[in-house]
Design an enzyme around this catalytic site. Structure first.
Site, PDB file in Angstrom:
ATOM      1  N   ASP A 154       0.637  -1.279   0.021  1.00 33.02           N
ATOM      2  CA  ASP A 154      -0.093  -0.091   0.244  1.00 33.02           C
ATOM      3  C   ASP A 154       0.829   1.337  -0.073  1.00 33.02           C
ATOM      4  O   ASP A 154       0.414   2.525   0.477  1.00 33.02           O
ATOM      5  CB  ASP A 154      -0.909   0.059   1.276  1.00 33.02           C
ATOM      6  CG  ASP A 154      -2.032  -0.946   0.910  1.00 33.02           C
ATOM      7  OD1 ASP A 154      -2.590  -0.896  -0.180  1.00 33.02           O
ATOM      8  OD2 ASP A 154      -2.286  -1.700   2.112  1.00 33.02           O
TER       9      ASP A 154
ATOM     10  N   ASP B 205      -7.005  -3.926  -4.967  1.00 37.13           N
ATOM     11  CA  ASP B 205      -6.614  -2.602  -4.580  1.00 37.13           C
ATOM     12  C   ASP B 205      -5.375  -2.293  -4.903  1.00 37.13           C
ATOM     13  O   ASP B 205      -4.855  -1.018  -5.239  1.00 37.13           O
ATOM     14  CB  ASP B 205      -6.586  -2.688  -3.098  1.00 37.13           C
ATOM     15  CG  ASP B 205      -7.678  -3.516  -2.179  1.00 37.13           C
ATOM     16  OD1 ASP B 205      -8.311  -4.438  -2.793  1.00 37.13           O
ATOM     17  OD2 ASP B 205      -8.034  -2.983  -1.444  1.00 37.13           O
TER      18      ASP B 205
HETATM   19  N1  GLY Z   1      -7.279  -1.353   0.563  1.00 40.11           N
HETATM   20  C1  GLY Z   1      -8.035  -1.702   1.566  1.00 40.11           C
HETATM   21  C2  GLY Z   1      -9.360  -1.494   1.354  1.00 40.11           C
HETATM   22  O1  GLY Z   1      -9.901  -1.220   0.335  1.00 40.11           O
HETATM   23  O2  GLY Z   1     -10.147  -1.773   2.484  1.00 40.11           O
END
Ligand code: GLY
Length: 405
Positions: free
Chosen positions: A123, A185
């Site tokens: 992330d 994601d």
């Molecule tokens: N990237 C984690 C979410 O969207 O909850």
């Protein structure tokens, strides 16, 4: 049965038509936002975040959720959401150009400097590009550029060349893990890598991005354009071992935020590469999302949620709205603009703005992780971030300038 037209029927037909016109004109009115209305929402957001910046101390962590009692949940630096609070401050600064807000945005952004070498999960794009990326966009501070470049190199160490994907979670060298995981994601981390490659980073960053996006396009979606949240790969062969969910309702359902991440990610891929296959794919998955969207533009947390879990997810609506504004810019198709504007108008009502109680965040009614019953029907920083981004984009669109820069 055939009904004879008589005076009474004509009267009721007239009343019906007038009512329909009244309803549709009401709806149309609610479905658009003037620049002044966007500014009003920003005034509200500014007042909310002022309360937060006046009271919160970065030593207690980065703000993630604001609660009705006026408190926040603050999280440590390795939390995927740490870039969004500073990102919101940058969007507020972009509107008001007030040096005091730039100072606040800088203060909270610079808490994240230790993350420039972070590669504990994928992330890094959310963490660094939403904070330092917006900071660099608005200030051209060379120190911020250096941090984005370093962070991009760190993220690139999670690339797995056999399957041609960036690994999302887990250690890269965990002897107990026979497979590794990639979630949809991850498409959101690619923008930072492409930016880095274009701004002095190594060419391999671009190769990694193209490989990851192409693998995602091939493996992560069903023929109907809906996403699988999580794929497991065999690191030796690069084969997909399982297609599952972590945050959706079930493996074969459409998790709303995941679909929004995909639309956003592939739209960015088209912008940054000019490759039409990404635009076509973004439109395909956007149409899947749109075809199942309720009339108010705010999806359930999972499009296939069961009757006893009918919570809305404002974060998915905000992310998709921001993506639709870029899709409108790329394609000129009014449908995307209309949907984004209508959804943002809905999110700007008292049904969604955190005006009651003592909240200091902006938007209510998001769902973080329903299967774990965590962050259900809450304010959360990523909903605020993409809402403010989308409002900024809508305002630029109305002003006739590119919504991206
Ligand atoms: N990237 C984690 C979410 O969207 O909850």
């Amino acid at each position: 049965m055939y009904q004879k037209l008589n005076r009474t029927n004509i009267f009721y037909s007239f009343v019906f038509v007038v009512s329909c016109l009244a309803v549709s004109s009401c709806t149309a009115k609610e479905e658009t936002m003037s620049t002044e209305q966007i500014d009003e929402v920003f005034s509200f957001a500014t007042a909310q975040y002022k309360k937060a910046t006046d009271t919160l101390d970065p030593k207690d962590g980065m703000p993630r959720n604001s609660y009705a009692d006026g408190t926040w949940r603050q999280v440590p630096l390795n939390d995927w959401t740490v870039g969004f609070f500073p990102g919101c401050l940058w969007y507020i600064y972009e509107q008001n150009q007030d040096p005091l807000w730039q100072a606040e945005a800088r203060k909270w952004t610079e808490q994240l400097e230790p993350l420039k070498t972070f590669n504990g999960h994928h992330d890094v794009g959310f963490m660094i590009y939403c904070s330092y990326g917006n900071g660099y966009r608005l200030t051209q501070d060379p120190a911020y550029k250096a941090i984005i470049l370093e962070a991009s190199d760190a993220l690139a160490t999670r690339y797995r060349p056999t399957a041609k994907t960036i690994q999302s979670w887990g250690k890269m060298d965990d002897p107990n893990e026979k497979t590794y995981r990639v979630i949809i994601d991850n498409m959101m981390n690619l923008e930072m890598l492409l930016w880095a490659e274009e701004n002095g980073g190594p060419e391999t960053l671009r190769d990694i991005v193209l490989a990851h996006a192409n693998t995602t396009m091939k493996n992560h979606f069903r023929p109907d354009g809906s996403n699988y949240h999580l794929l497991e790969y065999d690191p030796e062969t690069g084969e997909v071992v399982a297609k599952k969910t972590a945050q959706g309702y079930a493996d074969e359902t459409m998790w709303a935020r995941g679909q929004a991440w995909g639309i956003y990610g592939f739209t960015v891929m088209y912008r940054q590469t000019g490759d039409k296959s990404y635009l076509d794919f973004a439109e395909k998955i956007a149409n899947t999302y749109l075809s199942r969207l309720p009339a108010d533009g705010v999806p359930l947390w999972d499009f296939d949620a069961p009757d006893d879990l009918l919570e809305k997810d404002a974060s998915a609506a905000a992310i998709a709205s921001s993506a639709f504004l870029e899709l409108y810019e790329q394609t000129g198709k009014e449908r995307y603009l209309q949907q984004a504007e209508a959804t943002l108008a809905e999110l700007s009502t008292d049904r969604y703005l955190a005006k009651g109680a003592n909240y200091q965040g902006v938007l209510l009614h998001s769902v973080g992780h329903m299967p774990k019953r965590k962050e259900v029907d809450v304010n959360v920083n990523y909903a605020d971030y993409y809402f403010l981004e989308a409002l900024t984009r809508l305002k630029k669109t109305k002003q006739g300038v590119s919504c991206i820069n």
